[in-house]
Design a protein around this motif. Structure first.
Motif, PDB file in Angstrom:
ATOM      1  N   PHE A  98       1.136  -1.015  -0.155  1.00 51.16           N
ATOM      2  CA  PHE A  98       0.274  -0.145  -0.019  1.00 51.16           C
ATOM      3  C   PHE A  98       0.976   1.468  -0.082  1.00 51.16           C
ATOM      4  CE2 PHE A  98      -0.379  -2.295   3.995  1.00 51.16           C
ATOM      5  CZ  PHE A  98       0.943  -1.049   4.513  1.00 51.16           C
ATOM      6  N   GLY A  99       0.083   2.833  -0.320  1.00 47.05           N
ATOM      7  CA  GLY A  99       0.686   3.424  -0.340  1.00 47.05           C
ATOM      8  C   GLY A  99       0.209   5.135  -1.384  1.00 47.05           C
ATOM      9  N   ASP A 100       0.944   5.621  -0.949  1.00 46.94           N
ATOM     10  CA  ASP A 100       1.819   6.406  -0.962  1.00 46.94           C
ATOM     11  C   ASP A 100       2.011   7.409   0.613  1.00 46.94           C
ATOM     12  OD1 ASP A 100       3.245   5.124  -2.304  1.00 46.94           O
ATOM     13  OD2 ASP A 100       3.250   6.638  -3.981  1.00 46.94           O
ATOM     14  N   GLY A 101       1.145   7.395   1.323  1.00 50.19           N
ATOM     15  CA  GLY A 101       1.118   9.065   2.274  1.00 50.19           C
ATOM     16  C   GLY A 101       0.725   9.966   1.914  1.00 50.19           C
ATOM     17  N   PHE A 102       0.603  10.743   2.801  1.00 48.06           N
ATOM     18  CA  PHE A 102       0.520  12.038   2.376  1.00 48.06           C
ATOM     19  C   PHE A 102       0.835  13.307   3.683  1.00 48.06           C
ATOM     20  CE2 PHE A 102      -1.521  10.887   6.463  1.00 48.06           C
ATOM     21  CZ  PHE A 102      -2.170  12.097   7.261  1.00 48.06           C
ATOM     22  N   ALA A 103       0.278  14.253   3.084  1.00 48.01           N
ATOM     23  CA  ALA A 103       1.923  15.202   4.260  1.00 48.01           C
ATOM     24  C   ALA A 103       0.372  16.763   3.422  1.00 48.01           C
ATOM     25  CB  ALA A 103       2.557  16.351   3.408  1.00 48.01           C
ATOM     26  N   ILE A 104       1.027  17.624   5.496  1.00 45.09           N
ATOM     27  CA  ILE A 104       0.525  18.364   6.038  1.00 45.09           C
ATOM     28  C   ILE A 104       1.443  19.758   5.764  1.00 45.09           C
ATOM     29  CG2 ILE A 104      -0.946  19.142   8.193  1.00 45.09           C
ATOM     30  CD1 ILE A 104      -1.148  15.993   9.639  1.00 45.09           C
ATOM     31  N   TRP A 105       0.850  20.954   5.142  1.00 45.61           N
ATOM     32  CA  TRP A 105       1.566  21.386   4.795  1.00 45.61           C
ATOM     33  C   TRP A 105       1.311  23.153   5.641  1.00 45.61           C
ATOM     34  CZ3 TRP A 105       5.934  19.483   1.915  1.00 45.61           C
ATOM     35  CH2 TRP A 105       5.154  19.121   1.293  1.00 45.61           C
ATOM     36  N   TYR A 106       2.731  23.488   5.653  1.00 43.40           N
ATOM     37  CA  TYR A 106       2.556  25.156   6.516  1.00 43.40           C
ATOM     38  C   TYR A 106       3.853  25.792   5.593  1.00 43.40           C
ATOM     39  CZ  TYR A 106       2.972  29.641   9.458  1.00 43.40           C
ATOM     40  OH  TYR A 106       2.758  31.103   9.796  1.00 43.40           O
ATOM     41  N   THR A 107       3.039  25.921   4.001  1.00 40.63           N
ATOM     42  CA  THR A 107       3.987  27.105   3.550  1.00 40.63           C
ATOM     43  C   THR A 107       3.944  27.986   3.066  1.00 40.63           C
ATOM     44  OG1 THR A 107       3.129  25.303   1.841  1.00 40.63           O
ATOM     45  CG2 THR A 107       4.534  24.404   2.639  1.00 40.63           C
ATOM     46  N   LYS A 108       4.953  28.566   1.867  1.00 42.78           N
ATOM     47  CA  LYS A 108       4.672  29.820   1.473  1.00 42.78           C
ATOM     48  C   LYS A 108       3.693  30.001   0.804  1.00 42.78           C
ATOM     49  CE  LYS A 108       7.710  33.705   0.087  1.00 42.78           C
ATOM     50  NZ  LYS A 108       9.026  34.819  -0.358  1.00 42.78           N
ATOM     51  N   GLU A 109       3.612  29.235  -0.331  1.00 42.97           N
ATOM     52  CA  GLU A 109       3.433  28.161  -1.677  1.00 42.97           C
ATOM     53  C   GLU A 109       1.935  27.914  -1.360  1.00 42.97           C
ATOM     54  OE1 GLU A 109       5.825  26.533  -1.272  1.00 42.97           O
ATOM     55  OE2 GLU A 109       7.725  28.141  -2.168  1.00 42.97           O
ATOM     56  N   LYS A 110       0.730  27.498  -2.353  1.00 43.51           N
ATOM     57  CA  LYS A 110      -0.317  26.561  -1.815  1.00 43.51           C
ATOM     58  C   LYS A 110      -0.783  26.559  -3.745  1.00 43.51           C
ATOM     59  CE  LYS A 110      -4.131  30.709  -1.938  1.00 43.51           C
ATOM     60  NZ  LYS A 110      -4.514  29.892  -2.405  1.00 43.51           N
TER      61      LYS A 110
END
Length: 324
Positions: A98-110
């Protein structure tokens, strides 16, 4: 007179207690404009890619191959000290692969889809990666699923071939996939300290994953989440994202809008070594490589069948010669 003094003391106690409660509430409160809450209809979040919004969850990717999806708050956050609670669920039909996964962001870009769990590579800000990919690359001292943090300044590359271990600031194993309980992650940033905790065992209590000092994050960035599937897949669901203002007193001298994202510590790099202990079918194969392996396999089976037929025919001829 004694009764009056007792009543007055009780009154002062209650007044002090309520004052303390009121003070706590003003220093730690929900930032609704930067939070994702059902029914997801306030117009403050943008959705891209394979993202599907239902009444109960936001599905970043379905349990299908080669999908990418993301959500981003369209309002910047100017809270210098904060805690983000994410209620999520990762599940799918796969038991071993299974995969791949996810991310949580706090970024300058969106709102930029890319190769880093559905998000942009060479990002500026903070990425928290929940990697479920069941086959790792090279020698590890940890298993999967795995949670890690990376602070990017726009020039750092997230290397999937090394599972990002040469750019992570910290990480921990966490068996959040297909949990029998509700799964939560808390990301807390206060006074240059980043702490990531989870609640995945149904205990209604946070368990620290890792804590890192010396992390510098500016204000005025966007919160978001993204996910990706490749040859392997999963459902990646976000149920809520709630941002809380911790409300700590800060040094007035530092300009939090103009500092550059950075971290004092990074995990030591490691060499990329192919993992021969895992099945080659679970590696991240591109489409043409997978097709090439199938073709070579078919040719190999054909050659073996031909050789076997020749040997069988030869033995039959020898048997007839001995009979006569």
């Amino acid at each position: 007179m004694a009764n009056a003094e007792i009543y007055f003391a009780i009154f002062l106690f209650l007044l002090n207690f309520l004052s303390g409660v009121a003070e706590w509430n003003t220093k730690d409160y929900l930032k609704k404009e930067n939070s994702l809450i059902k029914p997801y209809s306030d117009g403050r979040w943008d959705f891209v890619g394979s993202t599907i919004v239902s009444n109960s969850y936001v599905r970043l990717t379905p349990d299908h191959q080669s999908r990418k999806g993301a959500i981003f708050n369209n309002l910047r956050s100017y809270v210098p000290n904060w805690e983000l609670h994410v209620h999520f669920k990762v599940h799918g039909s796969g038991n071993d692969l299974f995969g791949d996964g996810f991310a949580i962001w706090y970024t300058k870009e969106k709102l930029m889809l890319g190769p880093v769990f559905g998000g942009k590579d060479y990002f500026t800000g903070l990425g928290i990666f929940l990697d479920t990919y069941s086959n790792h690359n090279g020698p590890h001292n940890h298993g999967h699923p795995y949670i890690s943090a990376m602070v990017g300044n726009g020039s750092a590359h997230y290397d999937h071939d090394r599972d990002g271990t040469h750019t992570e600031v910290a990480g921990c194993e966490s068996h959040f996939r297909k949990s029998a309980h509700e799964t939560y992650i808390a990301i807390r940033y206060e006074k240059k300290k980043l702490t990531v905790s989870t609640d995945i065992e149904g205990k209604n209590a946070w368990k620290e994953c890792f804590s890192v000092e010396g992390v510098r994050l500016p204000t005025g960035y966007y919160f978001g989440a993204s996910a990706a599937t490749g040859q392997l897949a999963d459902n990646h669901d976000i149920i809520s994202m709630k941002l809380y203002d911790i409300g700590l007193d800060e040094e007035k001298a530092e300009d939090y809008e103009n500092i550059d994202p950075s971290a004092d510590m990074f995990a030591p790099p490691r060499d990329h070594v192919e993992d021969e202990k895992r099945s080659f079918m679970s590696s991240r194969l591109t489409g043409w490589r997978f097709l090439l392996i199938i073709i070579v396999g078919i040719i190999g089976v054909g050659v073996c069948a031909m050789v076997g037929f020749i040997i069988y025919t030869k033995r039959q001829e020898d048997a007839r010669k001995r009979f006569y």
